[in-house]
Design an enzyme around this catalytic site. Structure first.
Site, PDB file in Angstrom:
ATOM      1  CG  ASP A   1      -1.823   1.206   1.272  1.00  0.00           C
ATOM      2  OD1 ASP A   1      -2.901   1.123   0.651  1.00  0.00           O
ATOM      3  OD2 ASP A   1      -1.464   2.236   1.886  1.00  0.00           O
TER       4      ASP A   1
ATOM      5  CE1 TYR B   1       0.692   7.666   2.497  1.00  0.00           C
ATOM      6  CE2 TYR B   1       1.087   5.393   1.915  1.00  0.00           C
ATOM      7  CZ  TYR B   1       0.294   6.346   2.484  1.00  0.00           C
ATOM      8  OH  TYR B   1      -0.902   5.980   3.058  1.00  0.00           O
TER       9      TYR B   1
ATOM     10  CE  LYS C   1      -3.709   4.649   0.472  1.00  0.00           C
ATOM     11  NZ  LYS C   1      -2.288   4.472   0.795  1.00  0.00           N
TER      12      LYS C   1
ATOM     13  CG  HIS D   1      -4.473   9.699   0.370  1.00  0.00           C
ATOM     14  ND1 HIS D   1      -3.151   9.547   0.041  1.00  0.00           N
ATOM     15  CD2 HIS D   1      -4.571   9.315   1.669  1.00  0.00           C
ATOM     16  CE1 HIS D   1      -2.480   9.083   1.089  1.00  0.00           C
ATOM     17  NE2 HIS D   1      -3.317   8.941   2.083  1.00  0.00           N
TER      18      HIS D   1
HETATM   19  N1  LIG Z   1      -5.274   6.196   3.661  1.00  0.00           N
HETATM   20  C1  LIG Z   1      -4.717   6.917   4.594  1.00  0.00           C
HETATM   21  O1  LIG Z   1      -5.054   8.093   4.802  1.00  0.00           O
HETATM   22  C2  LIG Z   1      -3.648   6.312   5.440  1.00  0.00           C
HETATM   23  C3  LIG Z   1      -3.203   6.974   6.601  1.00  0.00           C
HETATM   24  C4  LIG Z   1      -2.218   6.369   7.367  1.00  0.00           C
HETATM   25  C5  LIG Z   1      -1.707   5.140   6.986  1.00  0.00           C
HETATM   26  N2  LIG Z   1      -2.130   4.527   5.844  1.00  0.00           N
HETATM   27  C6  LIG Z   1      -1.591   3.224   5.384  1.00  0.00           C
HETATM   28  O2  LIG Z   1      -1.656   2.292   6.472  1.00  0.00           O
HETATM   29  C7  LIG Z   1      -0.339   1.804   6.752  1.00  0.00           C
HETATM   30  C8  LIG Z   1      -0.175   1.452   8.228  1.00  0.00           C
HETATM   31  O3  LIG Z   1      -0.454   2.574   9.034  1.00  0.00           O
HETATM   32  P1  LIG Z   1       0.688   3.411   9.813  1.00  0.00           P
HETATM   33  O4  LIG Z   1       1.956   3.297   9.087  1.00  0.00           O
HETATM   34  O5  LIG Z   1       0.141   4.764  10.025  1.00  0.00           O
HETATM   35  O6  LIG Z   1       0.751   2.764  11.249  1.00  0.00           O
HETATM   36  P2  LIG Z   1       0.787   1.296  11.920  1.00  0.00           P
HETATM   37  O7  LIG Z   1       0.957   0.247  10.890  1.00  0.00           O
HETATM   38  O8  LIG Z   1      -0.372   1.241  12.845  1.00  0.00           O
HETATM   39  O9  LIG Z   1       2.085   1.393  12.846  1.00  0.00           O
HETATM   40  C9  LIG Z   1       3.362   1.537  12.315  1.00  0.00           C
HETATM   41  C10 LIG Z   1       4.305   1.781  13.484  1.00  0.00           C
HETATM   42  O10 LIG Z   1       4.325   0.655  14.364  1.00  0.00           O
HETATM   43  C11 LIG Z   1       5.637   0.106  14.425  1.00  0.00           C
HETATM   44  N3  LIG Z   1       5.487  -1.349  14.400  1.00  0.00           N
HETATM   45  C12 LIG Z   1       5.106  -2.131  13.363  1.00  0.00           C
HETATM   46  N4  LIG Z   1       5.046  -3.413  13.698  1.00  0.00           N
HETATM   47  C13 LIG Z   1       5.427  -3.486  15.008  1.00  0.00           C
HETATM   48  C14 LIG Z   1       5.582  -4.548  15.914  1.00  0.00           C
HETATM   49  N5  LIG Z   1       5.352  -5.806  15.573  1.00  0.00           N
HETATM   50  N6  LIG Z   1       5.994  -4.242  17.183  1.00  0.00           N
HETATM   51  C15 LIG Z   1       6.244  -2.976  17.557  1.00  0.00           C
HETATM   52  N7  LIG Z   1       6.096  -1.917  16.729  1.00  0.00           N
HETATM   53  C16 LIG Z   1       5.693  -2.168  15.459  1.00  0.00           C
HETATM   54  C17 LIG Z   1       6.391   0.646  13.238  1.00  0.00           C
HETATM   55  O11 LIG Z   1       7.777   0.796  13.528  1.00  0.00           O
HETATM   56  P3  LIG Z   1       8.996   0.457  12.523  1.00  0.00           P
HETATM   57  O12 LIG Z   1       8.575   0.805  11.128  1.00  0.00           O
HETATM   58  O13 LIG Z   1      10.082   1.341  13.034  1.00  0.00           O
HETATM   59  O14 LIG Z   1       9.296  -1.000  12.684  1.00  0.00           O
HETATM   60  C18 LIG Z   1       5.728   2.019  13.043  1.00  0.00           C
HETATM   61  O15 LIG Z   1       6.303   2.952  13.941  1.00  0.00           O
HETATM   62  C19 LIG Z   1       0.553   2.961   6.277  1.00  0.00           C
HETATM   63  O16 LIG Z   1       1.912   2.605   6.163  1.00  0.00           O
HETATM   64  C20 LIG Z   1      -0.124   3.328   4.991  1.00  0.00           C
HETATM   65  O17 LIG Z   1       0.200   2.410   3.973  1.00  0.00           O
HETATM   66  C21 LIG Z   1      -3.113   5.095   5.074  1.00  0.00           C
END
Ligand SMILES: NC(=O)c1ccc[n+]([C@@H]2O[C@H](COP(=O)([O-])OP(=O)(O)OC[C@H]3O[C@@H](n4cnc5c(N)ncnc54)[C@H](OP(=O)(O)O)[C@@H]3O)[C@@H](O)[C@H]2O)c1
Length: 277
Positions: free
Chosen positions: A51, A56, A81, A114
């Site tokens: 994704d 990004y 997106k 988005h």
């Molecule tokens: N459509 C939208 O508006 C929107 C908005 C936000 C996000 N997204 C999408 O959703 C994806 C995921 O959301 P997100 O990146 O915001 O947050 P998330 O996946 O909830 O959390 C990511 C964070 O958690 C850490 N992490 C991951 N796995 C872990 C584990 N097993 N143990 C401990 N810490 C862990 C990562 O650290 P490290 O990377 O340092 O390991 C990073 O700091 C995004 O990357 C993006 O593709 C979409």
């Protein structure tokens, strides 16, 4: 979503396209080496969905990683997106071409709006409908549409979105929106499933994790899948990329699911889409 036995299980979207139930998110992952390594690590460990988004600014690296992997393009599901300042009919068509060029791909699997930018999302949607009917993208959907915005779009579109990708985690279970999506056969997809790491010390989740000898992250991601929600956790850390996908050797009971559901407090880590109403 019926099967949840493996990382490569899919859900059939309402247009018949199969999308993996689990993938890697790459928000805030630097382009270049970091994103290339993260995506390649994920693919090597069985991930089949990535994704990204023009916002990004890492589509080049995502495309490079896919190309350098041993997996055929058609076996990897790629989402991107259209960003807020790219919205509108013509500018969305142009944004799509830019994304495709950066990714160096011939088609996208899924293209999303988005955010629901009020004055432009319907025109943006018409551009997505054109890209879909022209065969440039296999499926089209939205992101961050709340109940009002989704109903508004549904009342005025030719092709229904297949997906709504929204913030979703145990502190934000989106009950009303999920009901609407279910009724309309629109698949819900969770962003920030780990609330950006802020849910990993939650006592209820830690207690369940201990019972299964799993981590808090694994319990949350399993809860997503058992809730019929596609999930795309982000990590740039090899061990975590592997850990997050290791959730197919246990099942949460109905009681576990309910205790996690009870953690909802309608608390967001990101913006509330209502600001665009
Ligand atoms: N459509 C939208 O508006 C929107 C908005 C936000 C996000 N997204 C999408 O959703 C994806 C995921 O959301 P997100 O990146 O915001 O947050 P998330 O996946 O909830 O959390 C990511 C964070 O958690 C850490 N992490 C991951 N796995 C872990 C584990 N097993 N143990 C401990 N810490 C862990 C990562 O650290 P490290 O990377 O340092 O390991 C990073 O700091 C995004 O990357 C993006 O593709 C979409």
């Amino acid at each position: 979503m019926t099967l949840i036995n493996s990382l490569q299980d899919t859900v059939t979207l309402h247009n018949g396209i199969k999308m993996p139930i689990f993938g890697l998110g790459v928000y805030k992952v630097d382009d270049g080496k970091t994103v290339v390594e993260s995506v390649k690590t994920a693919i090597n460990h069985g991930y089949r969905s990535i994704d990204t988004a023009s916002f990004y600014d890492n589509e080049i690296g995502v495309g490079q990683a896919i190309k350098e992997s041993d997996i055929a393009r058609e076996d990897i599901f790629v989402t991107s997106k259209v960003w807020n300042d790219e919205q509108g009919y013509e500018s969305t068509l142009q944004a799509f071409e830019r994304s495709l060029k950066k990714l160096d791909l011939e088609y996208l699997d899924l293209y999303l709006i988005h955010w629901p930018i009020k004055d432009t999302y319907k025109e943006t949607w018409r551009a997505l409908e054109k890209l879909y009917t022209d065969g440039r993208v296999r499926a089209i959907g939205v992101s961050n549409f709340n109940v009002n915005q989704l109903q508004d779009l549904l009342a005025d579109c030719n092709i229904k979105p297949v997906i709504n990708q929204v913030e979703f985690h145990p502190h934000l279970t989106q009950v009303e929106l999920r009901n609407l999506c279910k009724q309309e056969n629109i698949q819900l997809e969770a962003w920030s499933p780990l609330k950006r790491g802020r849910l990993l010390e939650e006592p209820t989740i830690l207690k369940i994790a201990k019972q299964y000898q799993k981590s808090a992250a694994q319990v949350i991601l399993r809860w997503d899948l058992q809730s019929q929600v596609i999930t795309i956790p982000k990590s740039i850390t090899k061990e975590r990329i592997i850990e997050n996908a290791d959730i197919f050797d246990f099942s949460l009971t109905d009681e576990d699911m309910e205790s996690i559901n009870q953690l909802n407090r309608n608390d967001r880590s990101g913006k509330d889409p209502a600001i665009y109403e």
